[in-house]
Design a protein around this motif. Structure first.
Motif, PDB file in Angstrom:
ATOM      1  N   LYS A  14     -64.558 -30.925 -30.558  1.00  0.00           N
ATOM      2  CA  LYS A  14     -66.131 -30.491 -30.878  1.00  0.00           C
ATOM      3  C   LYS A  14     -66.999 -31.637 -30.972  1.00  0.00           C
ATOM      4  N   ASN A  15     -66.718 -32.344 -32.174  1.00  0.00           N
ATOM      5  CA  ASN A  15     -67.390 -33.286 -32.475  1.00  0.00           C
ATOM      6  C   ASN A  15     -67.339 -34.601 -31.807  1.00  0.00           C
ATOM      7  N   ASP A  16     -66.384 -34.666 -30.648  1.00  0.00           N
ATOM      8  CA  ASP A  16     -66.202 -36.167 -29.903  1.00  0.00           C
ATOM      9  C   ASP A  16     -67.293 -36.294 -29.166  1.00  0.00           C
ATOM     10  N   SER A  17     -67.696 -37.603 -29.436  1.00  0.00           N
ATOM     11  CA  SER A  17     -69.126 -38.059 -29.076  1.00  0.00           C
ATOM     12  C   SER A  17     -69.117 -38.149 -27.329  1.00  0.00           C
ATOM     13  N   GLN A  18     -67.935 -38.501 -26.863  1.00  0.00           N
ATOM     14  CA  GLN A  18     -67.836 -38.441 -25.278  1.00  0.00           C
ATOM     15  C   GLN A  18     -67.478 -37.248 -24.599  1.00  0.00           C
ATOM     16  N   VAL A  19     -66.884 -36.155 -25.173  1.00  0.00           N
ATOM     17  CA  VAL A  19     -66.847 -35.180 -24.244  1.00  0.00           C
ATOM     18  C   VAL A  19     -67.202 -33.901 -25.071  1.00  0.00           C
ATOM     19  N   GLY A  20     -67.480 -34.039 -26.408  1.00  0.00           N
ATOM     20  CA  GLY A  20     -68.074 -32.777 -27.132  1.00  0.00           C
ATOM     21  C   GLY A  20     -69.361 -32.952 -27.280  1.00  0.00           C
ATOM     22  N   LYS A  21     -69.833 -32.661 -28.771  1.00  0.00           N
ATOM     23  CA  LYS A  21     -71.222 -32.742 -29.061  1.00  0.00           C
ATOM     24  C   LYS A  21     -72.038 -31.463 -28.240  1.00  0.00           C
ATOM     25  N   LEU A  22     -71.666 -30.436 -28.046  1.00  0.00           N
ATOM     26  CA  LEU A  22     -72.493 -29.464 -27.234  1.00  0.00           C
ATOM     27  C   LEU A  22     -72.457 -28.152 -27.858  1.00  0.00           C
ATOM     28  N   PRO A  23     -73.548 -27.367 -27.756  1.00  0.00           N
ATOM     29  CA  PRO A  23     -73.548 -26.034 -28.825  1.00  0.00           C
ATOM     30  C   PRO A  23     -72.579 -24.946 -27.700  1.00  0.00           C
ATOM     31  N   TYR A  24     -71.878 -24.186 -28.401  1.00  0.00           N
ATOM     32  CA  TYR A  24     -71.117 -23.045 -27.764  1.00  0.00           C
ATOM     33  C   TYR A  24     -70.206 -23.867 -26.999  1.00  0.00           C
ATOM     34  N   CYS A  25     -69.491 -24.784 -27.316  1.00  0.00           N
ATOM     35  CA  CYS A  25     -68.435 -25.442 -26.446  1.00  0.00           C
ATOM     36  C   CYS A  25     -67.102 -25.337 -27.340  1.00  0.00           C
ATOM     37  N   CYS A  26     -66.188 -25.776 -26.840  1.00  0.00           N
ATOM     38  CA  CYS A  26     -64.909 -26.297 -27.558  1.00  0.00           C
ATOM     39  C   CYS A  26     -64.286 -25.042 -28.422  1.00  0.00           C
ATOM     40  N   ARG A  27     -64.055 -24.079 -27.692  1.00  0.00           N
ATOM     41  CA  ARG A  27     -63.329 -22.667 -28.423  1.00  0.00           C
ATOM     42  C   ARG A  27     -62.140 -22.417 -27.926  1.00  0.00           C
ATOM     43  N   ASN A  28     -61.413 -23.168 -26.862  1.00  0.00           N
ATOM     44  CA  ASN A  28     -60.116 -22.884 -26.391  1.00  0.00           C
ATOM     45  C   ASN A  28     -60.400 -21.866 -25.298  1.00  0.00           C
ATOM     46  N   GLY A  29     -61.594 -21.619 -24.923  1.00  0.00           N
ATOM     47  CA  GLY A  29     -61.916 -20.803 -23.937  1.00  0.00           C
ATOM     48  C   GLY A  29     -61.887 -19.068 -24.260  1.00  0.00           C
ATOM     49  N   THR A  30     -62.396 -18.951 -25.531  1.00  0.00           N
ATOM     50  CA  THR A  30     -62.659 -17.734 -25.917  1.00  0.00           C
ATOM     51  C   THR A  30     -63.863 -17.078 -26.004  1.00  0.00           C
ATOM     52  N   LEU A  31     -64.142 -16.147 -25.306  1.00  0.00           N
ATOM     53  CA  LEU A  31     -65.493 -15.478 -24.828  1.00  0.00           C
ATOM     54  C   LEU A  31     -65.485 -14.156 -25.559  1.00  0.00           C
ATOM     55  N   LEU A  32     -66.182 -13.898 -26.646  1.00  0.00           N
ATOM     56  CA  LEU A  32     -66.007 -12.688 -27.575  1.00  0.00           C
ATOM     57  C   LEU A  32     -67.154 -11.747 -27.153  1.00  0.00           C
ATOM     58  N   PRO A  33     -66.984 -10.417 -27.152  1.00  0.00           N
ATOM     59  CA  PRO A  33     -68.000  -9.454 -26.997  1.00  0.00           C
ATOM     60  C   PRO A  33     -69.258  -9.664 -27.968  1.00  0.00           C
ATOM     61  N   SER A  34     -70.579  -9.388 -27.817  1.00  0.00           N
ATOM     62  CA  SER A  34     -71.570  -9.716 -28.956  1.00  0.00           C
ATOM     63  C   SER A  34     -71.392  -8.849 -29.975  1.00  0.00           C
ATOM     64  N   ILE A  35     -70.443  -7.502 -29.998  1.00  0.00           N
ATOM     65  CA  ILE A  35     -70.600  -6.699 -30.977  1.00  0.00           C
ATOM     66  C   ILE A  35     -69.539  -7.077 -31.942  1.00  0.00           C
ATOM     67  N   MET A  36     -68.746  -8.196 -31.541  1.00  0.00           N
ATOM     68  CA  MET A  36     -67.857  -8.752 -32.711  1.00  0.00           C
ATOM     69  C   MET A  36     -68.451 -10.048 -33.252  1.00  0.00           C
ATOM     70  N   ASP A  37     -68.975 -10.975 -32.639  1.00  0.00           N
ATOM     71  CA  ASP A  37     -69.503 -12.248 -32.886  1.00  0.00           C
ATOM     72  C   ASP A  37     -70.616 -12.548 -31.951  1.00  0.00           C
ATOM     73  N   GLU A  38     -72.075 -12.486 -32.086  1.00  0.00           N
ATOM     74  CA  GLU A  38     -72.773 -12.914 -31.139  1.00  0.00           C
ATOM     75  C   GLU A  38     -72.915 -14.240 -30.770  1.00  0.00           C
ATOM     76  N   SER A  39     -72.460 -15.216 -31.831  1.00  0.00           N
ATOM     77  CA  SER A  39     -72.363 -16.564 -31.673  1.00  0.00           C
ATOM     78  C   SER A  39     -71.205 -17.092 -30.781  1.00  0.00           C
ATOM     79  N   LYS A  40     -70.238 -16.445 -30.454  1.00  0.00           N
ATOM     80  CA  LYS A  40     -69.200 -16.543 -29.499  1.00  0.00           C
ATOM     81  C   LYS A  40     -69.274 -15.793 -28.334  1.00  0.00           C
ATOM     82  N   ALA A  41     -70.253 -15.231 -27.963  1.00  0.00           N
ATOM     83  CA  ALA A  41     -70.443 -14.483 -26.775  1.00  0.00           C
ATOM     84  C   ALA A  41     -71.034 -15.545 -25.564  1.00  0.00           C
ATOM     85  N   ARG A  42     -71.320 -16.742 -25.948  1.00  0.00           N
ATOM     86  CA  ARG A  42     -71.702 -17.600 -24.834  1.00  0.00           C
ATOM     87  C   ARG A  42     -70.920 -18.905 -24.990  1.00  0.00           C
ATOM     88  N   SER A  43     -70.700 -19.425 -23.899  1.00  0.00           N
ATOM     89  CA  SER A  43     -69.836 -20.801 -23.592  1.00  0.00           C
ATOM     90  C   SER A  43     -70.704 -21.869 -22.631  1.00  0.00           C
TER      91      SER A  43
END
Length: 468
Positions: free
Chosen positions: A122-151
């Motif tokens: 997530k904090n890799d300056s070459q491939v990371g440093k983006l919001p809503y990235c780097c969660r091993n491909g997890t995309l949750l419903p907004s009723i569980m966690d709205e911050s993890k409903a976007r990638s």
């Protein structure tokens, strides 16, 4: 000088005119935004928004097809499964970009497979440093966690002739996305929409716009028969047998001499704790004990990585209770798992959920959402048995659920009103058994009632003959 301003009561709010097609609603919305455009390349950003309240993706894999020979130069927030630049060197890209160093290229495939980065990047300056990235491909419903409903991820795309000017922008086609024990999505074609608005990176109260934007909408499809990825078994205190998952509920690739169409055999409840491949002896012994018919050839196992057992524990005058047990027969654990249970007749009587987090959702067709408590949100994978030769042990979690009858007048638990009509695990619809446990007392009463009817008919016939 002083000026007083009043709102004109006749003024009408001017509706925003769309230059392109309006954005569509879908269970999953994918947006392809061109952020910067040059002559022979451009920078794009892909945004995935989970809109369905029970939709989910884990370890998502996204694929599409380039239509004009494009290739990916660099990427942030995601990676491609294959990094082989030989297709560029020996293809049309190598002929046009003769002095290009293709050894640094990310991907040259016509149909690349793209996945999310792990959290440690997530904090890799070459491939990371983006919001809503780097969660091993997890995309949750907004009723569980709205911050993890976007990638989000970004990529630099190089183009081929004749598309070598800034405005010659063509998005990839034939989008597909999939995950592990997730809903199955069917995606439509990309449609051109008005450029996406972004907040100004300088922090000022202004907006910036994408050069061009396209939207792809994907909708959840119900799994076809014998193609589920989770299944459900039923059991009850008033019936000795457990009804297991359906035969080949999650597919049968290798037949192994078993029948893919035979009805699943009834089991003793304790056999649900062992893998379906190891239940043959228990099923045969149980059939011999209860004089059940054994199909020949015997039914194949369900082959499901996840199974859920719904058990009726008790039934009394003022209420009743049920147990829900989740089994993970796969090697990998499920983090932040959830199960959605639809109860048609018993939903309003829910009193409490114990050892798991339970939430009622009236606006989701009488659905109860079950989640692990904080710190207990992992459904662990299958492990080896205690001794060599023992069956493997699944990861499991269990909860008790209590119901009050005064909120559901007329409910009949022995008749089957306490069983769910639909269960989803991580958004994937699970295969339900084709029958439910019946009360032996109820079956006996039906039999006695049938005998009384037969005796009445025979008596009526004999009396009619006597009168004649």
């Amino acid at each position: 000088m002083r000026v007083c301003c009043k709102k004109d009561p006749k003024a009408k709010e001017e509706k925003k005119r769309l230059k392109f097609l309006p954005r569509r609603y879908g269970d999953l919305s994918l947006t392809y935004d061109v952020l910067q455009a040059y002559g022979n390349n451009y920078q794009a950003q892909v945004t995935m928004d989970n809109i369905h309240p029970l939709g989910r993706l884990d370890h998502w894999n996204l694929t599409w097809e380039w239509m004009n020979g494009e290739f990916i130069s660099t990427m942030r927030g995601a990676y491609t499964h294959k990094r082989d630049f030989s297709e560029c060197i020996y293809g049309t890209a190598g002929k046009y970009y003769k002095d290009f160093d293709f050894s640094t290229i990310i991907n040259c495939e016509k149909k690349p497979v793209i996945s999310d980065l792990p959290p440690d990047r997530k904090n890799d300056s070459q491939v990371g440093k983006l919001p809503y990235c780097c969660r091993n491909g997890t995309l949750l419903p907004s009723i569980m966690d709205e911050s993890k409903a976007r990638s989000i991820f970004q990529l630099q795309v190089y183009k081929m002739p004749p598309f070598l000017n800034r405005t010659a922008l063509v998005p990839p086609e034939k989008w597909k996305i999939d995950g592990v024990v997730n809903p199955q999505y069917k995606c439509g074609p990309p449609i051109r929409v008005d450029p996406t608005e972004f907040p100004d990176p300088s922090g000022l109260d202004s907006k910036t716009y994408a050069v061009a934007s396209w939207q792809v909408t994907c909708n959840i499809t119900r799994p076809k028969e014998k193609l589920s990825r989770c299944c459900v078994s039923f059991s009850a205190y008033y019936n000795r047998s457990a009804i297991p998952c359906n035969t080949c509920a999650c597919g049968c690739d290798n037949n192994k001499g078993c029948s893919q169409n035979a009805k699943a055999m009834l089991l003793p409840p304790e056999s649900l704790l062992v893998p379906s491949d190891n239940r043959t002896e228990k099923a045969l012994a149980w059939a011999a004990l209860n004089k059940f018919k054994v199909p020949n050839p015997r039914p194949c196992p369900d082959n499901c990585p996840v199974s859920i057992n719904w058990h009726i524990d008790s039934d009394f005058k003022t209420g009743w209770t049920a147990s829900v047990t989740l089994f993970n027969w796969d090697d990998s654990p499920f983090e932040d798992w959830f199960a959605a249970i639809k109860l048609d007749k018993a939903y309003k009587g829910l009193e409490g959920v114990y050892s798991l987090n339970g939430t009622k959702f009236d606006n989701l067709n009488n659905t109860i959402l079950l989640q692990g408590l904080p710190g207990l949100n992992f459904l662990m994978g299958e492990v080896n048995g205690t001794r060599p030769g023992d069956p493997r042990v699944p990861g499991k979690q269990q909860t008790k659920i209590s119901f009050i009858k005064k909120r559901t007048p007329g409910i009949n638990i022995p008749r089957g009103d306490g069983f769910p009509t639909r269960i989803l695990f991580n958004g994937e619809e699970c295969a339900l058994p084709t029958q439910i446990p019946r009360s032996s007392a109820q079956q006996k009463s039906h039999f006695k009632f049938l005998i009384v009817i037969i005796m009445a008919i025979v008596t009526f016939i004999l009396m009619s003959d006597h009168l004649h």
